[in-house]
Scaffold this motif. Structure first.
Motif: not given
Length: 238
Positions: A22, A56, A58, A61, A82-83, A86, A89-90
């Motif tokens: 990540d 993860t 990336n 996103l 992990v993904a 993240k 939080r969007q």
């Protein structure tokens, strides 16, 4: 919840690897590779896209920022954790759906239900038969005009990694220095992985021929990543 023991060292390494991988987001060339993958898909707002081997998250996103619905499939529980951390939080987190998936299986989507599929740094870890199956499945689930985008590395040596670090040190010294622990960890972890994991460096001609045999058209391949060490092949279902 009952904990399942790891079968071997390789399984353990792959579950730890995502936490180090990540850190790749700090490298401009890595971000550029993801942006090129998104560009290859040419996402349209409101469309539905699949990040196959999402890791993860990336690429997921980045797709999410385009106003689309994103599905992410991966075989690693730790990578998906992990993904998910993240994605949640969007603001448009509900537009992203992440699932555990075995790449040998059929894609869990209806025929002609997706606008695009991307697989970045995935097929190099899969057997040729699995790669062929995923391309067949991609053709099935893509809509007319939908695109399949595959990013896959050519053979990379440790000396190449050192060269990349020197380049980053010149262009972005602060990021380079803070990334030293990342480089060391990935280098140490890649050594046993290289010994225990069958990695296939598929040539451009082979990947393009698979897409062509499945009826994909407008097939194009370009180089990306540091030193142009990764190929990006895009095909369209017509």
């Amino acid at each position: 919840m009952k904990l399942m023991p790891f079968k071997n060292l390789n399984d353990l390494l792959w579950e730890l690897y995502p936490y180090f991988y990540d850190r790749m987001g700090v490298f401009p060339a890595y971000r550029e590779m993801l942006e090129k993958a998104v560009e290859g898909l040419s996402p349209k707002k409101g469309g539905v896209y699949l990040d196959l081997g999402c890791g993860t998250g990336n690429l997921a996103l980045l797709l999410l920022s385009k106003g689309v619905t994103v599905y992410g499939l991966d075989s690693s529980v730790s990578a998906l954790k992990v993904a998910y951390a993240k994605v949640k939080r969007q603001e448009n987190a509900k537009s992203a759906k992440l699932y555990l998936f075995r790449f040998e299986e059929k894609l869990p989507f209806k025929d002609q239900s997706l606008d695009g599929i991307a697989a970045v740094n995935l097929i190099c870890y899969l057997k040729p038969s699995t790669v062929q199956n995923l391309i067949q499945e991609s053709k099935r689930v893509l809509k007319q005009g939908g695109r399949l985008c595959l990013a896959y590395p050519q053979k990379i040596t440790y000396s190449k990694g050192i060269g990349d670090f020197k380049l980053l040190l010149k262009t972005e010294p602060k990021q380079a220095l803070t990334s030293i622990p990342f480089y060391m960890a990935v280098g140490i972890m890649n050594l046993p992985m290289k010994l225990k994991t069958n990695i296939t460096y598929y040539p451009k001609e082979y990947v393009e021929s698979l897409l062509s045999k499945e009826g994909f058209e407008k097939i194009k391949t370009e180089q990306t990543y540091y030193g142009k060490t990764t190929l990006l092949t895009v095909g369209e279902k017509t």
